[in-house]
Design a protein around this motif. Structure first.
Motif, short mmCIF file in Angstrom:
data_model
loop_
_atom_site.label_atom_id
_atom_site.label_comp_id
_atom_site.label_asym_id
_atom_site.label_seq_id
_atom_site.Cartn_x
_atom_site.Cartn_y
_atom_site.Cartn_z
N ALA A 129 40.72 17.38 34.30
CA ALA A 129 41.20 16.32 33.43
C ALA A 129 42.39 16.84 32.62
N ALA A 130 43.24 15.93 32.19
CA ALA A 130 44.33 16.27 31.27
C ALA A 130 43.87 16.02 29.84
N THR A 131 44.58 16.61 28.88
CA THR A 131 44.20 16.41 27.48
C THR A 131 45.30 15.72 26.70
N LEU A 132 44.88 14.84 25.81
CA LEU A 132 45.72 14.31 24.75
C LEU A 132 45.06 14.71 23.45
N VAL A 133 45.74 15.54 22.65
CA VAL A 133 45.15 16.10 21.44
C VAL A 133 45.73 15.42 20.21
N LEU A 134 44.85 15.03 19.30
CA LEU A 134 45.24 14.44 18.03
C LEU A 134 45.10 15.48 16.94
N GLY A 135 46.24 15.82 16.27
CA GLY A 135 46.18 16.82 15.20
C GLY A 135 46.06 16.15 13.86
N GLY A 136 45.87 17.00 12.86
CA GLY A 136 46.05 18.41 12.85
C GLY A 136 47.52 18.78 12.66
N ASP A 137 47.73 20.01 12.12
CA ASP A 137 49.12 20.47 11.96
C ASP A 137 49.63 21.02 13.29
N HIS A 138 50.93 21.34 13.33
CA HIS A 138 51.58 21.62 14.60
C HIS A 138 51.23 22.98 15.17
N TYR A 139 50.64 23.85 14.37
CA TYR A 139 50.25 25.15 14.92
C TYR A 139 49.34 24.99 16.14
N ILE A 140 48.55 23.92 16.16
CA ILE A 140 47.55 23.77 17.22
C ILE A 140 48.17 23.79 18.62
N SER A 141 49.47 23.49 18.72
CA SER A 141 50.10 23.48 20.04
C SER A 141 50.08 24.86 20.70
N TYR A 142 50.10 25.93 19.90
CA TYR A 142 50.14 27.27 20.50
C TYR A 142 48.85 27.60 21.25
N PRO A 143 47.66 27.47 20.64
CA PRO A 143 46.44 27.74 21.42
C PRO A 143 46.26 26.77 22.58
N ILE A 144 46.74 25.53 22.42
CA ILE A 144 46.65 24.57 23.52
C ILE A 144 47.53 25.03 24.68
N LEU A 145 48.76 25.41 24.38
CA LEU A 145 49.68 25.87 25.43
C LEU A 145 49.15 27.12 26.13
N ARG A 146 48.45 27.95 25.39
CA ARG A 146 47.86 29.14 26.02
C ARG A 146 46.87 28.73 27.11
N ALA A 147 46.06 27.71 26.82
CA ALA A 147 45.11 27.22 27.83
C ALA A 147 45.84 26.59 29.00
N TYR A 148 46.90 25.83 28.73
CA TYR A 148 47.67 25.21 29.80
C TYR A 148 48.37 26.26 30.66
N HIS A 149 48.85 27.30 30.02
CA HIS A 149 49.51 28.37 30.77
C HIS A 149 48.53 29.05 31.72
N GLN A 150 47.30 29.21 31.28
CA GLN A 150 46.28 29.82 32.13
C GLN A 150 46.04 29.00 33.40
N LYS A 151 46.23 27.69 33.32
CA LYS A 151 45.99 26.82 34.47
C LYS A 151 47.26 26.58 35.30
N PHE A 152 48.38 26.34 34.61
CA PHE A 152 49.59 25.89 35.31
C PHE A 152 50.71 26.93 35.34
N GLY A 153 50.55 28.05 34.66
CA GLY A 153 51.64 29.01 34.56
C GLY A 153 52.67 28.55 33.55
N LYS A 154 53.86 29.11 33.63
CA LYS A 154 54.91 28.79 32.67
C LYS A 154 55.32 27.32 32.82
N MET A 155 55.39 26.61 31.68
CA MET A 155 55.63 25.17 31.70
C MET A 155 56.90 24.80 30.96
N SER A 156 57.39 23.59 31.23
CA SER A 156 58.45 23.01 30.42
C SER A 156 57.83 22.38 29.18
N LEU A 157 58.57 22.45 28.07
CA LEU A 157 58.14 21.83 26.82
C LEU A 157 59.07 20.67 26.48
#
Length: 328
Positions: A129-157
């Motif tokens: 499944a894909a995620t849509l995350v409701l924050g929260g301050d913007h720091y949360i994008s870093y741990p989220i991107l770490r999980a996405y990188h583990q699955k998809f490799g280097k991504m475009s932002l």
């Protein structure tokens, strides 16, 4: 038909059995979930997971975004009965979308938070499944991107923001909502050559190689040209979309921690998001909604609409990857 349904529907966040279909319950009553989707931890067969991260311990100015996920869910109830306007399909009818609830974490154990969030997102991504995350301050994008990188490799932002959030910060244990994309680049999560930041209007001389379409550029060139430029930069690369609500001008979104004048209008954002339909969007977030400063609810309403547009982009039939998945 909708009026008849409304007589019988209530608390669908808990009572509905299926994941698909609009909700006709009273917009001003009933249990809240995002777009009145079913609350569940069962990820089987789910296309898109909405989850909240009520965290605001990384802010540099006004706090309050820990209350954002709840407020965005409430605002989203206005949209639950209808297909999203301007889209050629209805994700509420065509996709299995759930509300997974919020991340559980120890607010007093700050250093444990990043790993807790990465694990949370990784659990969802492992279900395909894909995620849509409701924050929260913007720091949360870093741990989220770490999980996405583990699955998809280097991504475009694709980042909509008043700030680049790439200020230098080489202390990896610092948790700051203004430096997390610097760390994401240095950690190898982001392909800077195929990434773009939209709506920027604060000074940061080192862009780290990320393309910038600042707010004035958008105003002068218009939504259609902006969307075309975004598509050209992203090309067909797997993309993560992060939307800081302060990308909008404070006239449209006053309820945020670091408002900056001269920003994007809500109509511009709506047009841009609809005109980038077809990008290979793997997931996204909407962050920095601070209800204590959102006196009219306009900020949360904007955030709920943006989050819905992100759902439309993630699940768009124009995406070749999803089309291939459905035909398999």
């Amino acid at each position: 038909m909708a009026l008849e349904d409304a007589k019988d529907q209530i608390d669908l966040a808990f009572t509905r059995e299926e994941m698909r279909g609009p909700s006709f319950e009273l917009t001003f009553g009933g249990a809240l979930s995002f777009l009145r989707r079913k609350y569940t931890k069962d990820l089987h067969g789910v296309d898109i997971v909405v989850t909240g991260v009520p965290f605001d311990q990384a802010v540099t100015n006004r706090p309050g975004t820990r209350l954002g996920p709840r407020q965005i869910r409430e605002a989203s109830s206005l949209q639950a009965p209808d297909p999203p306007y301007g889209w050629p399909y209805d994700p509420l009818t065509d996709l299995n979308i759930i509300d997974y609830g919020d991340l559980a974490f120890d607010y007093a154990d700050l250093l444990a938070f990043p790993d807790a969030l990465t694990t949370h997102i990784d659990t969802i991504l492992k279900s395909d499944a894909a995620t849509l995350v409701l924050g929260g301050d913007h720091y949360i994008s870093y741990p989220i991107l770490r999980a996405y990188h583990q699955k998809f490799g280097k991504m475009s932002l694709l980042q909509f923001d008043a700030h680049t959030d790439t200020w230098a910060d080489d202390a990896m244990n610092r948790i700051d909502h203004g430096t997390m994309f610097y760390k994401a680049v240095k950690s190898g999560f982001i392909n800077t050559a195929t990434s773009v930041q939209v709506g920027i209007r604060t000074v940061n001389n080192d862009t780290l190689g990320i393309s910038i379409l600042d707010a004035r550029w958008v105003h002068e060139n218009g939504a259609t040209r902006t969307a075309a430029r975004i598509r050209a930069i992203l090309a067909d690369n797997p993309t993560y979309l992060s939307f800081d609500i302060d990308a909008l001008d404070p006239a449209f979104a006053p309820g945020t921690g670091t408002p900056v004048w001269g920003g994007l209008a809500s109509w511009q954002v709506a047009a841009i998001l609809r005109e980038i339909d077809g990008i290979d969007l793997k997931g996204g977030d909407v962050v920095e909604v601070s209800p204590p400063y959102d006196t009219t609810g306009a900020t949360a309403i904007a955030a709920a609409h943006i989050a819905t547009e992100i759902i439309c982009l993630i699940g768009s039939p124009k995406k070749s990857a999803l089309g291939a998945k459905r035909s398999a």
